[in-house]
Motif scaffolding. Structure first.
Motif, PDB file in Angstrom:
ATOM      1  N   GLY A  33      -9.048  -0.119   3.164  1.00 45.58           N
ATOM      2  CA  GLY A  33      -9.377   1.300   3.092  1.00 45.58           C
ATOM      3  C   GLY A  33      -9.061   1.940   1.758  1.00 45.58           C
ATOM      4  N   GLY A  34      -8.753   1.132   0.753  1.00 47.35           N
ATOM      5  CA  GLY A  34      -8.437   1.671  -0.557  1.00 47.35           C
ATOM      6  C   GLY A  34      -6.962   1.649  -0.896  1.00 47.35           C
ATOM      7  N   THR A  38       0.835  -1.194   0.000  1.00 42.77           N
ATOM      8  CA  THR A  38       0.000   0.000   0.000  1.00 42.77           C
ATOM      9  C   THR A  38       0.876   1.252   0.000  1.00 42.77           C
ATOM     10  OG1 THR A  38      -0.164  -0.173   2.412  1.00 42.77           O
ATOM     11  CG2 THR A  38      -1.922  -1.175   1.116  1.00 42.77           C
ATOM     12  N   THR A  72      -2.966   6.403   1.674  1.00 34.94           N
ATOM     13  CA  THR A  72      -3.142   7.593   2.496  1.00 34.94           C
ATOM     14  C   THR A  72      -2.629   8.768   1.676  1.00 34.94           C
ATOM     15  OG1 THR A  72      -2.785   6.342   4.541  1.00 34.94           O
ATOM     16  CG2 THR A  72      -2.510   8.732   4.653  1.00 34.94           C
ATOM     17  N   HIS A  78      -3.739   5.412   8.904  1.00 36.86           N
ATOM     18  CA  HIS A  78      -3.883   4.744   7.608  1.00 36.86           C
ATOM     19  C   HIS A  78      -5.188   5.134   6.905  1.00 36.86           C
ATOM     20  CE1 HIS A  78      -6.843   1.861   9.246  1.00 36.86           C
ATOM     21  NE2 HIS A  78      -6.067   1.836  10.322  1.00 36.86           N
ATOM     22  N   ASP A  79      -5.083   5.275   5.596  1.00 38.15           N
ATOM     23  CA  ASP A  79      -6.231   5.520   4.715  1.00 38.15           C
ATOM     24  C   ASP A  79      -6.860   6.889   4.917  1.00 38.15           C
ATOM     25  OD1 ASP A  79      -6.352   2.763   3.467  1.00 38.15           O
ATOM     26  OD2 ASP A  79      -6.660   2.233   5.570  1.00 38.15           O
ATOM     27  N   HIS A 100      -8.872   6.217   8.216  1.00 34.49           N
ATOM     28  CA  HIS A 100     -10.014   6.479   7.326  1.00 34.49           C
ATOM     29  C   HIS A 100     -10.646   7.854   7.535  1.00 34.49           C
ATOM     30  CE1 HIS A 100      -9.890   2.116   6.526  1.00 34.49           C
ATOM     31  NE2 HIS A 100      -9.866   1.952   7.842  1.00 34.49           N
ATOM     32  N   GLY A 141      -1.775   3.394   3.501  1.00 28.97           N
ATOM     33  CA  GLY A 141      -3.119   2.833   3.535  1.00 28.97           C
ATOM     34  C   GLY A 141      -3.137   1.342   3.808  1.00 28.97           C
ATOM     35  N   THR A 142      -4.338   0.804   3.825  1.00 29.18           N
ATOM     36  CA  THR A 142      -4.561  -0.632   3.960  1.00 29.18           C
ATOM     37  C   THR A 142      -5.467  -1.087   2.826  1.00 29.18           C
ATOM     38  OG1 THR A 142      -6.534  -0.365   5.360  1.00 29.18           O
ATOM     39  CG2 THR A 142      -4.397  -0.485   6.483  1.00 29.18           C
TER      40      THR A 142
END
Length: 265
Positions: free
Chosen positions: A101-102, A78, A105, A121-122, A140, A97-98
């Motif tokens: 979560g898409g 990610t 970041t 993250h994200d 998020h 990110g993860t």
């Protein structure tokens, strides 16, 4: 010319743009990409698939791009994308990110992240964000442009903070904050509009007056739900662009909860 201190460790594969300055004891991982004129003062640790835009300056002991603080993370590839001309001060942490979560970041341009701020993250952070000392974004979180987070404030995961909003120091944000809103309290309550910010940005007086009237109709009115009142304000907004920014934010997504004034405010 690029200036790299002899004590810095730059792993094979890292991309260092023209005019970058890498200070003492910095560590840069193999998937990091620095655009032109990035400055790492000293003792900065960059990891993961992290890209940093032109002119961003990072101060000592910042930890940028290391794996997310999420137990579900299993080493997926990610990303963390940081824009241009940001100031990232001492001990700031930013995570990639993860998958859930898409995978990314994103940090916008021209932000100021003061000592100890954290971007989880994200998160999606807009332009001209200011996070004061130890302000914290859980995973998020969405921060629109020109948001100010006071010192020691925190935002719960999946919350949204609208453009031009201001969060007071030591405030815990559990729900969405409307654009241009001002929230304070140990658990955030809506305390009005960020009028100082609106005036500083030069919005016309008539637009601000219309927004104040719409705010009263939405948050001080007694007829219908908040969504119903927002729909009425949107229908009456005509060319009142500030009002439409707020009503669009409220009506954009279903089943959201918003910071509102407390009884007696």
């Amino acid at each position: 010319m690029t200036d790299i201190h002899p004590t810095a460790i730059i792993e094979d594969g890292a991309v260092i743009g023209d005019g970058c300055r890498i200070g003492p004891y910095c560590v840069i991982g193999p998937k990091v990409q620095l655009a032109a004129d990035v400055v790492l003062e000293s003792h900065v640790a960059l990891a993961g698939r992290t890209s940093i835009g032109t002119g961003t300056r990072i101060f000592p002991f910042a930890s940028i791009g290391h794996q997310p603080q999420d137990l579900k993370y299993s080493g997926e590839d990610t990303r963390l994308e940081i824009g241009e001309n940001n100031q990232i001060r001492e001990h700031v942490t930013m995570n990639p990110g993860t998958v859930g979560g898409g995978g990314v970041t994103k940090i916008g341009n021209n932000g100021l992240f003061m000592m100890g701020a954290h971007v989880g993250h994200d998160c999606l952070v807009g332009d001209h964000a200011i996070l004061a000392n130890n302000a914290t974004l859980a995973g998020h979180v969405e921060l629109a442009d020109h948001v100010i987070m006071g010192g020691l404030s925190a935002v719960r995961q999946w919350s949204r903070i609208g453009t031009g909003a201001i969060v007071g120091g030591m405030t815990g944000v559990e729900f969405d904050v409307i654009p241009f809103g001002s929230v304070i309290g140990d658990r955030a309550r809506l305390a009005g509009l960020n009028l100082v910010g609106l005036k500083r940005k030069g919005f016309p007086r008539e637009q601000i007056h219309a927004l104040r009237a719409a705010y009263r109709a939405m948050f001080e009115g007694e007829e219908g739900t908040l969504l119903e009142r927002a729909e009425r304000c949107a229908a009456e907004a005509d060319d009142q662009s500030l009002v439409r920014v707020v009503t669009d934010f409220i009506l954009e997504k279903e089943n959201r909860r918003f910071c509102t004034p407390r009884d007696g405010d």
